[in-house]
Scaffold this motif. Structure first.
Motif, PDB file in Angstrom:
ATOM      1  N   ARG A 146       0.820  -1.216   0.000  1.00 26.48           N
ATOM      2  CA  ARG A 146       0.000   0.000   0.000  1.00 26.48           C
ATOM      3  C   ARG A 146       0.855   1.269   0.000  1.00 26.48           C
ATOM      4  NH1 ARG A 146      -3.319  -2.847   3.910  1.00 26.48           N
ATOM      5  NH2 ARG A 146      -2.392  -1.552   5.560  1.00 26.48           N
ATOM      6  N   HIS A 147       2.107   1.135   0.505  1.00 29.18           N
ATOM      7  CA  HIS A 147       3.037   2.264   0.493  1.00 29.18           C
ATOM      8  C   HIS A 147       3.894   2.273  -0.773  1.00 29.18           C
ATOM      9  CE1 HIS A 147       2.081   2.426   4.814  1.00 29.18           C
ATOM     10  NE2 HIS A 147       2.521   3.679   4.771  1.00 29.18           N
ATOM     11  N   GLY A 148       3.579   1.390  -1.716  1.00 27.53           N
ATOM     12  CA  GLY A 148       4.282   1.373  -2.982  1.00 27.53           C
ATOM     13  C   GLY A 148       5.616   0.666  -2.947  1.00 27.53           C
ATOM     14  N   ARG A 149       5.827  -0.214  -2.003  1.00 28.35           N
ATOM     15  CA  ARG A 149       7.085  -0.952  -1.910  1.00 28.35           C
ATOM     16  C   ARG A 149       6.812  -2.459  -1.964  1.00 28.35           C
ATOM     17  NH1 ARG A 149       8.122   3.452  -2.663  1.00 28.35           N
ATOM     18  NH2 ARG A 149       9.653   4.864  -1.653  1.00 28.35           N
ATOM     19  N   GLU A 150       7.626  -3.140  -2.777  1.00 38.05           N
ATOM     20  CA  GLU A 150       7.515  -4.592  -2.862  1.00 38.05           C
ATOM     21  C   GLU A 150       8.428  -5.245  -1.820  1.00 38.05           C
ATOM     22  OE1 GLU A 150       5.423  -6.376  -4.655  1.00 38.05           O
ATOM     23  OE2 GLU A 150       4.541  -4.473  -5.348  1.00 38.05           O
ATOM     24  N   VAL A 151       7.998  -6.369  -1.283  1.00 44.73           N
ATOM     25  CA  VAL A 151       8.751  -7.085  -0.248  1.00 44.73           C
ATOM     26  C   VAL A 151       9.191  -8.428  -0.793  1.00 44.73           C
ATOM     27  CG1 VAL A 151       8.658  -8.145   2.046  1.00 44.73           C
ATOM     28  CG2 VAL A 151       7.519  -5.954   1.636  1.00 44.73           C
ATOM     29  N   GLU A 152      10.461  -8.753  -0.529  1.00 44.81           N
ATOM     30  CA  GLU A 152      11.000 -10.052  -0.934  1.00 44.81           C
ATOM     31  C   GLU A 152      11.400 -10.835   0.322  1.00 44.81           C
ATOM     32  OE1 GLU A 152      14.700 -11.943  -3.556  1.00 44.81           O
ATOM     33  OE2 GLU A 152      14.499  -9.765  -3.296  1.00 44.81           O
ATOM     34  N   LEU A 153      10.857 -12.048   0.445  1.00 44.44           N
ATOM     35  CA  LEU A 153      11.211 -12.926   1.568  1.00 44.44           C
ATOM     36  C   LEU A 153      12.300 -13.883   1.103  1.00 44.44           C
ATOM     37  CD1 LEU A 153       7.695 -13.851   3.040  1.00 44.44           C
ATOM     38  CD2 LEU A 153       9.190 -11.960   3.667  1.00 44.44           C
ATOM     39  N   ILE A 154      13.393 -13.943   1.835  1.00 42.55           N
ATOM     40  CA  ILE A 154      14.487 -14.849   1.479  1.00 42.55           C
ATOM     41  C   ILE A 154      14.889 -15.673   2.703  1.00 42.55           C
ATOM     42  CG2 ILE A 154      15.354 -13.248  -0.273  1.00 42.55           C
ATOM     43  CD1 ILE A 154      17.635 -12.548   1.669  1.00 42.55           C
ATOM     44  N   GLY A 155      15.600 -16.760   2.451  1.00 46.85           N
ATOM     45  CA  GLY A 155      16.174 -17.554   3.531  1.00 46.85           C
ATOM     46  C   GLY A 155      15.229 -18.523   4.198  1.00 46.85           C
ATOM     47  N   LEU A 156      14.022 -18.693   3.668  1.00 46.82           N
ATOM     48  CA  LEU A 156      13.082 -19.626   4.283  1.00 46.82           C
ATOM     49  C   LEU A 156      13.572 -21.070   4.135  1.00 46.82           C
ATOM     50  CD1 LEU A 156       9.686 -18.162   3.020  1.00 46.82           C
ATOM     51  CD2 LEU A 156      10.450 -18.248   5.385  1.00 46.82           C
ATOM     52  N   ASN A 157      13.479 -21.853   5.236  1.00 49.05           N
ATOM     53  CA  ASN A 157      13.826 -23.267   5.112  1.00 49.05           C
ATOM     54  C   ASN A 157      12.673 -24.015   4.435  1.00 49.05           C
ATOM     55  OD1 ASN A 157      11.860 -23.834   7.136  1.00 49.05           O
ATOM     56  ND2 ASN A 157      13.378 -23.505   8.742  1.00 49.05           N
ATOM     57  N   ALA A 158      12.905 -25.274   4.121  1.00 44.69           N
ATOM     58  CA  ALA A 158      11.947 -26.027   3.306  1.00 44.69           C
ATOM     59  C   ALA A 158      10.571 -26.118   3.968  1.00 44.69           C
ATOM     60  CB  ALA A 158      12.495 -27.428   3.026  1.00 44.69           C
ATOM     61  N   ALA A 159      10.538 -26.405   5.287  1.00 48.04           N
ATOM     62  CA  ALA A 159       9.257 -26.542   5.989  1.00 48.04           C
ATOM     63  C   ALA A 159       8.499 -25.223   6.002  1.00 48.04           C
ATOM     64  CB  ALA A 159       9.500 -27.035   7.417  1.00 48.04           C
ATOM     65  N   SER A 160       9.222 -24.116   6.199  1.00 46.31           N
ATOM     66  CA  SER A 160       8.580 -22.805   6.214  1.00 46.31           C
ATOM     67  C   SER A 160       8.045 -22.442   4.835  1.00 46.31           C
ATOM     68  CB  SER A 160       9.572 -21.742   6.694  1.00 46.31           C
ATOM     69  OG  SER A 160      10.010 -22.000   8.012  1.00 46.31           O
ATOM     70  N   VAL A 161       8.793 -22.802   3.796  1.00 46.74           N
ATOM     71  CA  VAL A 161       8.335 -22.538   2.424  1.00 46.74           C
ATOM     72  C   VAL A 161       7.024 -23.272   2.153  1.00 46.74           C
ATOM     73  CG1 VAL A 161       8.830 -22.972  -0.017  1.00 46.74           C
ATOM     74  CG2 VAL A 161      10.608 -22.017   1.470  1.00 46.74           C
ATOM     75  N   ARG A 162       6.964 -24.553   2.568  1.00 46.54           N
ATOM     76  CA  ARG A 162       5.753 -25.345   2.318  1.00 46.54           C
ATOM     77  C   ARG A 162       4.550 -24.752   3.056  1.00 46.54           C
ATOM     78  NH1 ARG A 162       9.459 -29.676   2.804  1.00 46.54           N
ATOM     79  NH2 ARG A 162       8.879 -29.963   4.997  1.00 46.54           N
ATOM     80  N   MET A 163       4.763 -24.337   4.289  1.00 40.67           N
ATOM     81  CA  MET A 163       3.652 -23.757   5.048  1.00 40.67           C
ATOM     82  C   MET A 163       3.183 -22.451   4.418  1.00 40.67           C
ATOM     83  SD  MET A 163       3.267 -22.902   9.119  1.00 40.67           S
ATOM     84  CE  MET A 163       3.020 -24.638   9.475  1.00 40.67           C
ATOM     85  N   ARG A 164       4.132 -21.621   3.991  1.00 34.16           N
ATOM     86  CA  ARG A 164       3.746 -20.340   3.409  1.00 34.16           C
ATOM     87  C   ARG A 164       3.061 -20.531   2.057  1.00 34.16           C
ATOM     88  NH1 ARG A 164       5.582 -15.751   0.598  1.00 34.16           N
ATOM     89  NH2 ARG A 164       4.615 -13.891   1.521  1.00 34.16           N
ATOM     90  N   GLU A 165       3.547 -21.455   1.259  1.00 36.99           N
ATOM     91  CA  GLU A 165       2.916 -21.707  -0.038  1.00 36.99           C
ATOM     92  C   GLU A 165       1.488 -22.208   0.144  1.00 36.99           C
ATOM     93  OE1 GLU A 165       5.504 -24.423  -1.981  1.00 36.99           O
ATOM     94  OE2 GLU A 165       6.806 -22.850  -2.826  1.00 36.99           O
TER      95      GLU A 165
END
Length: 495
Positions: free
Chosen positions: A467-486
């Motif tokens: 909403r403030h015009g900035r994109e966010v990039e998430l990095i460094g997620l481990n495999a389990a965290s990636v699966r939960m977020r997806e």
């Protein structure tokens, strides 16, 4: 029995010294069970014989099918309190049906793996459980010391001298047995008038028979007794599993907790069909058996039940003469040796985290072992979550990357519902939106996403930056965290 258990039993039977220890331990426990079984029958509102039969059948059955050698099961106060309303409102047939259904529930809970929940009971709760037990055992003796003839007090004092002093001289005979027998002989020969076992109620004069509860086999009956049966099953399993763990620690051996659970269920079913009150592991008498008398095998458990029935049926007149003061001395001895005195030493309390001390106090303060353990575990979980919630930290830095100014946030710590609530507030949204920042990176290599709450918070963070015009990039997620977020990202109504 398993081959290992049969081998252990053969060793016990072939060793005269071990056989004597187990037999005498069983006799002491049987004597200690009699007044308590009668007292618990009074609590439940049934004839004393119902409680005595339960102590016999529970002991003998768990000796055969139970998972913890030397642990004593019998009628207990906790179970009596849970099912007393059934007796009061619906009568004996419904009470027996409740006991049988509770046994079925315990077997089902064992199959479902309820014993695995024991790993979530912290040490502080165990210590609180043991100390609460000791206090409750001691307090249960106070009515026997109030408003009684003055001779009760010297008898109790002499009994305490025997149970504490005799082991310093010899351990050939259990000190509690010596105290009960000698004090009974003295009071009878001297004609001393003090309360006896006879004053607690009438003893049975026959063996228990098959009892089929006369209740309608309808859904309404099930609805009536099921809540009480489930409560009895849970309370009984909790006390039995905690007692088994306590015996494990004392004897440096391991027991089969799943078998403890379904063994208690089978024992309650057998007890119900023989017209007994039902029950679970009895911690006080287990301590007499294991710690006071040195028993280690199933033989002592079996003999405790067998001696109990033999004493009350064939030697009822003799058992009637046992002074309650002698049994009070034995139970006070049990409470004193059960209490973990090290846990309340100033040096120990000073070293322990205040949260663990608080958990112990919660368990003791409830005056109910089942409720106390539940409250203690809940308190421990809340305090743990509160501590861990502050371990997650966020550090901000700025760097130039491919000609762009990037705001980088490094998140360190475990992210779950408690810690992630603070996570949302640790980003500088205003500065990142108006300070020449082109891009925002959230580095999660030093953290782990444990639940949906955290995913929702991260969605809220990225949405606010968007909403403030900035994109966010998430990095460094481990495999389990990636699966939960997806699986959950964008589906939790973040905003």
């Amino acid at each position: 029995m398993t081959p290992e258990q049969l081998q252990s039993l053969r060793f016990t039977l072939r060793s005269p010294r071990r056989l004597k220890t187990e037999a005498l331990a069983g006799l002491v426990v049987a004597l200690a069970l009699i007044p308590e079984a009668i007292a618990f029958s009074v609590i439940a509102g049934v004839d004393p014989r119902i409680g005595l039969f339960a102590s016999f059948t529970m002991g003998v059955t768990t000796a055969i099918v139970g998972g913890r050698p030397a642990m004593i099961s019998a009628a207990t106060g906790a179970v009596a309190l849970v099912i007393a309303p059934v007796m009061k409102d619906h009568g004996l047939n419904y009470l027996i049906a409740t006991v049988i259904l509770a046994g079925v529930f315990q077997i089902v809970l064992a199959v479902l793996g309820v014993t695995r929940l024991m790993r979530f009971i912290p040490r502080s709760v165990m210590i609180g459980f043991v100390n609460a037990l000791a206090i409750l055992v001691f307090m249960a003796q106070l009515p026997e010391l109030i408003g009684v003839p003055w001779m009760v007090y010297p008898i109790v004092a002499v009994g305490l001298l025997i149970v504490f002093g005799l082991p310093r001289i010899t351990t050939a005979v259990p000190a509690p047995l010596v105290a009960v027998v000698s004090l009974t002989i003295v009071t009878v020969l001297a004609g001393i008038r003090v309360p006896t076992v006879h004053d607690k109620g009438e003893l049975p004069n026959s063996l228990p028979g098959f009892f089929l509860p006369n209740v309608p086999l309808t859904w309404e009956t099930f609805q009536t007794i099921a809540p009480f049966a489930l409560s009895m099953a849970l309370v009984g399993l909790l006390e039995s599993l905690m007692t088994a763990k306590l015996v494990d620690d004392i004897t440096d051996t391991r027991s089969n907790k799943t078998r403890v659970s379904w063994g208690q269920g089978i024992a309650n079913i057998v007890t119900g069909f023989l017209g007994g009150l039902g029950g679970c592991a009895v911690i006080g008498q287990t301590m007499i058996n294991v710690k006071g008398s040195g028993a280690r095998s199933r033989l002592s458990t079996f003999l405790a039940g067998a001696f109990l029935l033999g004493l009350v049926v064939t030697l009822g007149d003799v058992v009637d003469t046992i002074p309650m003061a002698a049994l009070v001395a034995v139970m006070i001895f049990v409470s004193l040796i059960t209490f973990d005195w090290h846990s309340i030493q100033p040096a120990t309390l000073k070293r322990l985290p205040k949260s663990e001390t608080g958990v112990m106090l919660v368990v003791v303060a409830t005056h109910n072992l089942a409720i106390g353990v539940g409250a203690g575990v809940l308190t421990a979980m809340v305090l743990f979550a509160r501590r861990v919630a502050h371990f997650a930290t966020v550090e901000r830095s700025e760097l130039e990357l491919n000609g762009r100014t990037v705001a980088s946030y490094t998140v360190d710590g475990e992210l779950f519902f408690a810690s992630s609530n603070d996570l949302y507030t640790q980003f500088d949204y205003a500065k990142d939106s108006s300070g020449g920042i082109d891009h925002v990176v959230i580095d999660l290599h030093a953290s782990h996403i444990w639940d949906a709450s955290t995913v929702a918070v991260l969605d809220s963070v990225t949405e606010k930056y968007r909403r403030h015009g900035r994109e966010v990039e998430l990095i460094g997620l481990n495999a389990a965290s990636v699966r939960m977020r997806e699986r959950l990202a964008g589906k939790l109504n973040a905003g």
